[in-house]
Write an enzyme that holds these catalytic residues in place. Structure first.
Site, PDB file in Angstrom:
ATOM      1  N   GLU A  61      40.174  34.800  50.242  1.00  0.00           N
ATOM      2  CA  GLU A  61      41.521  35.151  49.801  1.00  0.00           C
ATOM      3  C   GLU A  61      42.499  34.825  50.929  1.00  0.00           C
ATOM      4  O   GLU A  61      42.143  34.909  52.109  1.00  0.00           O
ATOM      5  CB  GLU A  61      41.562  36.659  49.470  1.00  0.00           C
ATOM      6  N   GLU A  69      42.318  42.115  38.786  1.00  0.00           N
ATOM      7  CA  GLU A  69      42.474  43.578  38.754  1.00  0.00           C
ATOM      8  C   GLU A  69      43.768  44.007  38.061  1.00  0.00           C
ATOM      9  O   GLU A  69      44.559  44.784  38.620  1.00  0.00           O
ATOM     10  CB  GLU A  69      42.404  44.153  40.178  1.00  0.00           C
ATOM     11  N   GLU A  88      33.674  40.661  42.942  1.00  0.00           N
ATOM     12  CA  GLU A  88      33.972  41.302  44.237  1.00  0.00           C
ATOM     13  C   GLU A  88      32.975  42.423  44.440  1.00  0.00           C
ATOM     14  O   GLU A  88      32.931  43.370  43.646  1.00  0.00           O
ATOM     15  CB  GLU A  88      35.395  41.870  44.280  1.00  0.00           C
TER      16      GLU A  88
HETATM   17  O1  AHR Z   1      38.895  41.896  48.509  1.00  0.00           O
HETATM   18  C1  AHR Z   1      40.018  42.645  48.877  1.00  0.00           C
HETATM   19  C2  AHR Z   1      40.816  43.104  47.667  1.00  0.00           C
HETATM   20  O2  AHR Z   1      40.072  44.026  46.934  1.00  0.00           O
HETATM   21  C3  AHR Z   1      41.166  42.058  46.655  1.00  0.00           C
HETATM   22  O3  AHR Z   1      42.322  41.363  46.971  1.00  0.00           O
HETATM   23  C4  AHR Z   1      41.370  42.858  45.411  1.00  0.00           C
HETATM   24  O4  AHR Z   1      41.073  42.133  44.253  1.00  0.00           O
HETATM   25  C5  AHR Z   1      40.494  44.070  45.601  1.00  0.00           C
HETATM   26  O5  AHR Z   1      41.175  45.245  45.364  1.00  0.00           O
END
Ligand code: AHR
Length: 503
Positions: free
Chosen positions: A28, A174, A293
């Site tokens: 990210e 999310e 994730e």
């Molecule tokens: O991985 C860190 C964050 O965790 C991501 O940006 C989000 O999708 C999640 O809440």
């Protein structure tokens, strides 16, 4: 000595072919994942593109087939046009998710070049927070089409003649979370996801789409969110996402290592929601899971809140730099075993994240890249966990922890790789008090012997690695015996074990 745990596997009793994308990860635009992580022109190990070779080597060791990009929360206010084309014309943007400044010096073109170097595919996310369907289509055209049309033409003008051909796309991130830019309720999001998916597949019917599930199993709207979103979008999407992070906030190792019980429940509930909607729609298709994730995340949280609140709009700040300890590695091993047991439905999973940000790989800006403790279980399962997941029978003792009852002492999974003529058993003893004798009946693998036994054991649950010293790492274990297809060993309390068998 504790009661012996017994495992039986048979080469013909199988769960599923494991989709290699279960060993995916995530980069990210957050903290130092990109800048001073994978990309740092001027660093002694940087190549001509500014990519750190020391990081490339470690990512290649992990052998990650797919990497989610560019977020995460970041994607919900992402303007992709700013991240492509000539670098000198790219403009800086405020990243609202992490209250940072994004230079856009590294964008899609650079990420694609980097992915080629580490042998990974891109899993691309579109912004369904502050943008919508039209923008998703423009990006898809830019990435995947070879037509005589505006955005395909723009890509060619940027020097990328052949389309990127990105196969897997996430429909936002999310979207159930109040913290998300452009957060929506389930029906609002479900409708938007459905219409975006329909249009994207009309443009390129070779793609696969991931619709957002809940941000974690504790969300108030879970699992109604999954059911409502799928009621709107079922026919247009292929996977639903799951996200989950764990932490040992109460400093109770036994209770911490029991948390994959909750993961089991989470998986069962999401699968049930998918299959409920399938039944309701009289559909023949399954929605599979993209666990895009997962990890441990808690060590850095208080520090990160202070950083973002008190010093916003920095470029590449130190954020989410969790330093992992021994017990975190054991928990990650347990998570991977759980995934293997559900490999009939989990087709994609992404360890979040890959470099510097809640990551197995860390970099020193002025120094080397190094492996965190959690590097190893992922490395082992990615390397030896490809092939067919076997259904094992396991009898083991149980114990209770502060918040969990009937916690199995031993968790284990086995993967048969026919091509390599090898079967690997991954096992954790999560009992914090006792070493446990372990027997594996592998008689259906005639002529197999132990090729290698790797273990991670420690008396100190809080032991960590650093750039200077790798204190937590596997060693070759010699204490086992094997006679007539029966393997016997003792699994040390709180240990991660990888037993490779072959001819
Ligand atoms: O991985 C860190 C964050 O965790 C991501 O940006 C989000 O999708 C999640 O809440």
């Amino acid at each position: 000595m504790a009661e012996k745990a017994k495992m039986i596997i048979d080469k013909n009793v199988r769960i599923a072919e494991i989709d290699n994308r279960m060993y995916g990860s995530f980069i990210e635009h957050l903290g130092r994942a990109v800048y001073t992580g994978i990309y740092q022109p001027g660093h002694p190990s940087a190549d001509a593109d500014g990519f750190r070779n020391d990081v490339i080597e470690l990512v290649k060791e992990l052998d990650v087939p797919i990497i989610r990009y560019p977020g995460g929360n970041y994607v919900s206010n992402f303007f992709w046009e700013d991240s492509v084309g000539p670098k000198e014309q790219r403009r800086k943007r405020l990243d609202l998710a992490w209250r940072s400044l994004e230079s856009n010096e590294f964008g899609l073109q650079e990420f694609s070049a980097w992915c080629r170097k580490v042998n990974s595919e891109i899993m691309m996310a579109v912004n369904l927070g502050t943008r919508g369907t039209a923008d998703a289509l423009n990006l898809l055209e830019y990435c995947n089409l070879d037509t005589d049309s505006r955005y395909a033409e723009l890509r060619r003008k940027h020097g990328v003649i052949k389309p990127y051909g990105i196969k897997v796309w996430c429909l936002g991130n999310e979207m159930d979370g109040q913290w998300q830019m452009g957060h929506k309720n389930a029906v609002e999001y479900g409708r938007l996801a459905a219409e975006t998916a329909k249009a994207m597949k009309k443009m390129d019917d070779s793609i696969e789409l991931v619709v957002c599930g809940s941000s974690n199993a504790d969300m108030d709207t879970f699992p109604q969110w999954e059911a409502s979103v799928l009621e709107e979008s079922y026919e247009y999407v292929d996977y639903i996402s799951l996200h989950q992070y764990y932490g040992n906030r109460s400093n109770d190792t036994a209770d911490y290592l029991a948390k994959t019980q909750e993961l089991e429940n989470f998986l069962h509930s999401v699968i049930a929601a998918c299959d409920f909607v399938k039944a309701k729609k009289r559909s023949k298709k399954n929605i599979n899971l993209s666990f895009d994730e997962w990890n441990v995340w808690y060590h850095s949280k208080d520090q990160d809140d202070t950083e973002m609140n008190e010093r916003p709009w920095q470029m590449a700040p130190h954020l989410l730099e969790d330093i992992y300890n021994f017990e975190d590695a054991v928990l990650n091993g347990l998570i991977l075993i759980t995934f293997l047991k559900h490999s009939d439905r989990i087709k994609i999973a992404c360890l979040a994240q890959l470099v510097n940000v809640i990551a197995p790989i860390m970099t020193e800006t002025e120094g080397p890249a190094w492996r965190q403790t959690i590097f190893y279980p992922f490395f082992h399962v990615s390397k030896y966990g490809r092939g067919t997941a076997l259904k094992s029978l396991l009898s083991t003792g149980v114990h209770d922890t502060r918040e969990h009852a009937g916690v199995t002492d031993i968790e284990a999974a086995a993967v048969y790789n026919e091509e390599r003529d090898e079967v690997t058993i991954f096992a954790v003893n999560r009992n914090t008090m006792e070493n446990i004798p372990f027997e594996a009946d592998v008689r259906s693998f005639a002529g197999y012997r132990v090729k290698e036994y790797l273990a991670m054991e420690s008396e100190d649950m809080k032991r960590v690695n650093s750039a200077k010293e790798e204190r937590v790492r596997p060693y070759k274990k010699e204490q086992y015996c094997m006679n007539d297809g029966i393997l016997e060993t003792v699994l040390k309390k709180c240990s991660w074990n990888v037993i490779r068998l072959g001819r």
